[in-house]
Design a protein around this motif. Structure first.
Motif, PDB file in Angstrom:
ATOM      1  N   TYR A 218      33.282   0.693  88.291  1.00  0.00           N
ATOM      2  CA  TYR A 218      32.936   2.108  88.205  1.00  0.00           C
ATOM      3  C   TYR A 218      31.739   2.251  87.288  1.00  0.00           C
ATOM      4  N   ILE A 219      31.105   3.406  87.359  1.00  0.00           N
ATOM      5  CA  ILE A 219      30.026   3.716  86.426  1.00  0.00           C
ATOM      6  C   ILE A 219      30.654   4.317  85.168  1.00  0.00           C
ATOM      7  N   VAL A 220      30.196   3.849  84.000  1.00  0.00           N
ATOM      8  CA  VAL A 220      30.756   4.354  82.742  1.00  0.00           C
ATOM      9  C   VAL A 220      30.645   5.870  82.696  1.00  0.00           C
ATOM     10  N   GLY A 221      31.755   6.527  82.435  1.00  0.00           N
ATOM     11  CA  GLY A 221      31.823   7.983  82.442  1.00  0.00           C
ATOM     12  C   GLY A 221      32.550   8.517  83.651  1.00  0.00           C
ATOM     13  N   GLU A 222      32.672   7.682  84.686  1.00  0.00           N
ATOM     14  CA  GLU A 222      33.422   8.091  85.873  1.00  0.00           C
ATOM     15  C   GLU A 222      34.919   7.955  85.611  1.00  0.00           C
ATOM     16  N   LYS A 223      35.673   8.519  86.539  1.00  0.00           N
ATOM     17  CA  LYS A 223      37.111   8.580  86.369  1.00  0.00           C
ATOM     18  C   LYS A 223      37.744   7.191  86.368  1.00  0.00           C
ATOM     19  N   CYS A 224      38.607   6.968  85.394  1.00  0.00           N
ATOM     20  CA  CYS A 224      39.445   5.771  85.319  1.00  0.00           C
ATOM     21  C   CYS A 224      40.627   6.111  84.433  1.00  0.00           C
ATOM     22  N   GLY A 225      41.594   5.209  84.354  1.00  0.00           N
ATOM     23  CA  GLY A 225      42.688   5.420  83.420  1.00  0.00           C
ATOM     24  C   GLY A 225      44.014   5.774  84.046  1.00  0.00           C
ATOM     25  N   ILE A 226      44.060   5.846  85.386  1.00  0.00           N
ATOM     26  CA  ILE A 226      45.350   6.081  86.017  1.00  0.00           C
ATOM     27  C   ILE A 226      46.009   4.736  86.293  1.00  0.00           C
ATOM     28  N   GLU A 227      47.280   4.756  86.636  1.00  0.00           N
ATOM     29  CA  GLU A 227      48.033   3.513  86.767  1.00  0.00           C
ATOM     30  C   GLU A 227      47.445   2.574  87.806  1.00  0.00           C
ATOM     31  N   THR A 228      46.910   3.131  88.898  1.00  0.00           N
ATOM     32  CA  THR A 228      46.358   2.307  89.978  1.00  0.00           C
ATOM     33  C   THR A 228      44.877   2.013  89.799  1.00  0.00           C
ATOM     34  N   PHE A 229      44.250   2.611  88.809  1.00  0.00           N
ATOM     35  CA  PHE A 229      42.819   2.378  88.571  1.00  0.00           C
ATOM     36  C   PHE A 229      42.566   2.565  87.075  1.00  0.00           C
ATOM     37  N   THR A 230      42.901   1.525  86.306  1.00  0.00           N
ATOM     38  CA  THR A 230      42.837   1.605  84.848  1.00  0.00           C
ATOM     39  C   THR A 230      41.404   1.481  84.344  1.00  0.00           C
ATOM     40  N   CYS A 231      41.190   1.910  83.126  1.00  0.00           N
ATOM     41  CA  CYS A 231      39.904   1.688  82.459  1.00  0.00           C
ATOM     42  C   CYS A 231      39.858   0.258  81.945  1.00  0.00           C
ATOM     43  N   ASN A 232      38.663  -0.326  81.948  1.00  0.00           N
ATOM     44  CA  ASN A 232      38.514  -1.715  81.501  1.00  0.00           C
ATOM     45  C   ASN A 232      38.491  -1.847  79.987  1.00  0.00           C
ATOM     46  N   SER A 233      38.139  -0.778  79.303  1.00  0.00           N
ATOM     47  CA  SER A 233      38.007  -0.848  77.847  1.00  0.00           C
ATOM     48  C   SER A 233      38.280   0.519  77.240  1.00  0.00           C
ATOM     49  N   ILE A 234      38.486   0.522  75.920  1.00  0.00           N
ATOM     50  CA  ILE A 234      38.688   1.779  75.215  1.00  0.00           C
ATOM     51  C   ILE A 234      37.441   2.643  75.278  1.00  0.00           C
TER      52      ILE A 234
ATOM     53  N   LEU B 106      45.746   7.328  74.516  1.00  0.00           N
ATOM     54  CA  LEU B 106      45.260   6.072  75.073  1.00  0.00           C
ATOM     55  C   LEU B 106      46.403   5.067  75.074  1.00  0.00           C
ATOM     56  N   LYS B 107      46.792   4.609  76.251  1.00  0.00           N
ATOM     57  CA  LYS B 107      47.865   3.635  76.390  1.00  0.00           C
ATOM     58  C   LYS B 107      47.257   2.287  76.756  1.00  0.00           C
ATOM     59  N   LEU B 108      47.513   1.285  75.913  1.00  0.00           N
ATOM     60  CA  LEU B 108      46.876  -0.008  76.063  1.00  0.00           C
ATOM     61  C   LEU B 108      47.843  -1.023  76.654  1.00  0.00           C
ATOM     62  N   SER B 109      47.431  -1.646  77.758  1.00  0.00           N
ATOM     63  CA  SER B 109      48.235  -2.700  78.373  1.00  0.00           C
ATOM     64  C   SER B 109      48.241  -3.932  77.472  1.00  0.00           C
ATOM     65  N   ASN B 110      49.274  -4.747  77.595  1.00  0.00           N
ATOM     66  CA  ASN B 110      49.348  -5.984  76.816  1.00  0.00           C
ATOM     67  C   ASN B 110      48.124  -6.843  77.071  1.00  0.00           C
ATOM     68  N   GLY B 111      47.636  -7.484  76.006  1.00  0.00           N
ATOM     69  CA  GLY B 111      46.496  -8.355  76.174  1.00  0.00           C
ATOM     70  C   GLY B 111      45.655  -8.422  74.922  1.00  0.00           C
ATOM     71  N   THR B 112      44.575  -9.166  74.999  1.00  0.00           N
ATOM     72  CA  THR B 112      43.646  -9.332  73.895  1.00  0.00           C
ATOM     73  C   THR B 112      42.375  -8.546  74.182  1.00  0.00           C
ATOM     74  N   TYR B 113      41.954  -7.742  73.241  1.00  0.00           N
ATOM     75  CA  TYR B 113      40.826  -6.837  73.402  1.00  0.00           C
ATOM     76  C   TYR B 113      39.647  -7.317  72.562  1.00  0.00           C
ATOM     77  N   GLY B 114      38.447  -7.276  73.174  1.00  0.00           N
ATOM     78  CA  GLY B 114      37.233  -7.530  72.431  1.00  0.00           C
ATOM     79  C   GLY B 114      36.852  -6.316  71.600  1.00  0.00           C
ATOM     80  N   ILE B 115      35.852  -6.468  70.728  1.00  0.00           N
ATOM     81  CA  ILE B 115      35.572  -5.438  69.750  1.00  0.00           C
ATOM     82  C   ILE B 115      34.451  -4.485  70.190  1.00  0.00           C
TER      83      ILE B 115
END
Length: 530
Positions: free
Chosen positions: A40-56, A81-90
């Motif tokens: 997606y283009i940054v600023g476009e819709k993301c964050g739903i269960e079937t189409f999550t955002c890649n980063s905070i 903001l709900k974060l899935s399990n995993g390791t996040y970059g800074i």
């Protein structure tokens, strides 16, 4: 005409869109999953269960495109903001949160969310989460960090810098491991430039149920060791509740200016600092139900409280605490209290129901004070030691000790002690011991131009050094008055109603050459101090 009608239709649609957006003030929940790379283009819709955002940062960018201000434009609608399990970059997690009403927490109830400072790290002068107020406003910010792990950082995790706006930050059930402090860039810093007035709310930082462990200095030079610290606050209310700090080597653990600080149910263990674990300047400080074990301070005490010209009416309370095996190489083993400007508005520092054992100081095994009034009640002093004053070494101010136990006193021998040795060393101060129990071991008081009163004692076996002492009395019996006499007090227990409470007095002057030389050295030292 068609062009005009089309324009009107667009205006009408925009008007409807604006009003629909402005009416939707319900909380927005966005899901972030670093393990899936959606397109997606940054600023476009993301964050739903079937189409999550890649980063905070992507989630916040989308939120910024749809969010509305509420409460008369002071704060944005709620963001979760709900974060899935995993390791996040800074870098991809770096965001500005001014005017946000936001929570950041794991998506799963048993989640393990890790921010790894080694992945896409920031510069040492940067911070991952920022709250910056650029103009003097009445805005509101409220952010909650919960259930997160921060590992391997060498820059700030949270940095708050505001002018006059109300900001509330909470950290709950978070862990901070392997942090390397940098000069003037702390793990967490929170400053408010303009102090709250009666017309404005104080900003709050609450840190609870969390762990800080394995923290080191990035550089061992003097400047960095002095300025490197873990938490810094100015102009706010700070509360630490059930926080465990261990295995630390920094300049300071906590430094506060013009703040109100509460430390409750906390543990500080195995810590080395240059300027002390707690360095509180012009701040009210309350410590309750906390434990300090094996702390070393190079150039200050474990707890340092400093009054200033701007704020001298400080509150200090310590209650139900335990302090073991703490060392200061140049100050009081546990406390340093300073009323440098000798303000008359300073309130009594109150320490009660607390236990001090095996602490070691340069000036006072437990306390070094300067022009500060301090009250100890129902405390235990056990096996503390110092170069001068194995319990207290104070200049000016006053100390009151009531209903306490002073046992296993560690003293230098009579032959090797100078006039500064002893259990209590006081200069131009007022001292009261009332209703205390002693261990029937050697207890000495060095009185320099001071007033000392001891009453209602049990098992007292004292040795006095009166160097022009104003007045030293034991149960209304004058021991030293305007004298330069080194004396012991011998007891005849057959005449005592409370062990060695009431006694036959025998003063034994000591005018030995060595003692007179030491006395002269004492006065030279005092002139240097003054």
């Amino acid at each position: 005409m068609k062009v005009k009608n089309s324009f009107l239709v667009l205006v009408f649609i925009s008007f409807l869109f604006f009003n629909v957006k402005s009416q939707d003030q319900s909380p927005i929940t966005l899901i972030v999953n670093p393990n899936i790379n959606n397109t997606y283009i940054v600023g476009e819709k993301c964050g739903i269960e079937t189409f999550t955002c890649n980063s905070i940062s992507d989630a916040v960018a989308y939120f910024n495109s749809i969010a509305i201000l509420v409460d008369n434009g002071t704060i944005y609608q709620q963001l979760n903001l709900k974060l899935s399990n995993g390791t996040y970059g800074i870098k991809e997690s770096q965001v500005e949160l001014f005017q946000f009403n936001c929570s950041i927490s794991p998506l799963e109830s048993e989640g393990e969310v890790i921010f790894n400072g080694d992945i896409n790290a920031l510069l040492s002068t940067q911070s991952m989460f920022q709250i910056n107020e650029n103009n003097n406003s009445t805005s509101i910010t409220s952010v909650l960090f919960s259930g997160l792990n921060f590992n391997n950082f060498n820059h700030s995790v949270i940095k708050v810098s505001t002018l006059n706006s109300y900001t509330n930050v909470e950290i709950d059930h978070c862990n901070f491991y392997n942090f390397q402090t940098q000069q003037y860039n702390n793990l967490i810093s929170f400053t408010r430039l303009y102090l709250p007035t009666n017309d404005s709310q104080p900003s709050n930082f609450t840190f609870s149920n969390s762990i800080i462990s394995n923290v080191t200095n990035a550089y061992n030079g003097f400047n960095s060791t002095y300025s490197n610290l873990i938490i810094y606050t100015s102009g706010i209310n700070l509360t630490l509740n059930n926080v465990n700090v261990s295995d630390v080597d920094v300049g300071k653990v906590i430094e506060t200016d013009f703040s109100v600080v509460n430390i409750i149910n906390c543990q500080f263990n195995n810590i080395q600092t240059y300027i002390g674990a707690i360095y509180s300047s012009s701040s009210d400080l309350v410590i309750e139900n906390s434990v300090f074990t094996s702390l070393l301070s190079i150039s200050a005490s474990v707890v340092n409280l400093l009054a200033s010209m701007q704020k001298s009416d400080l509150v200090f309370n310590m209650k139900n605490c335990q302090v073991y095996n703490c060392i200061s190489e140049s100050n009081g083993g546990v406390f340093y209290f300073s009323n440098y400007f000798n303000s008359k508005n300073v309130q009594n520092g109150i320490i009660e129901n607390s236990f001090f054992k095996n602490n070691n100081g340069s000036k006072g095994g437990v306390l070094n004070g300067s022009n500060y009034p301090i009250v100890f009640n129902n405390c235990t002093f056990d096996s503390n030691v110092a170069q001068t004053g194995s319990i207290f070494d104070i200049i000016g101010g006053s100390i009151t000790v009531t209903n306490s136990s002073i046992i296993n006193v560690i003293e230098p021998s009579h032959e090797n002690s100078d006039v500064f040795g002893g259990t209590v060393v006081v200069y131009k101060a007022d001292i009261l011991f009332d209703g205390n129990t002693f261990g029937n071991d050697y207890f000495s008081i060095n009185c320099f131009s001071s007033n000392i009163t001891i009453i209602n004692s049990k098992n007292l076996n004292p040795f006095y050094i009166c160097n022009y002492c104003n007045q030293l009395t034991v149960d209304s019996k004058s021991i030293c008055k305007d004298s330069s006499t080194t004396s012991t007090l011998n007891f005849d227990s057959s005449h005592s109603s409370h062990g060695s409470h009431s006694s036959t007095l025998k003063l034994i002057p000591d005018y030995s050459i060595s003692n007179l030389i030491l006395l002269a050295n004492a006065f030279i030292t005092f002139f240097i101090i003054i």
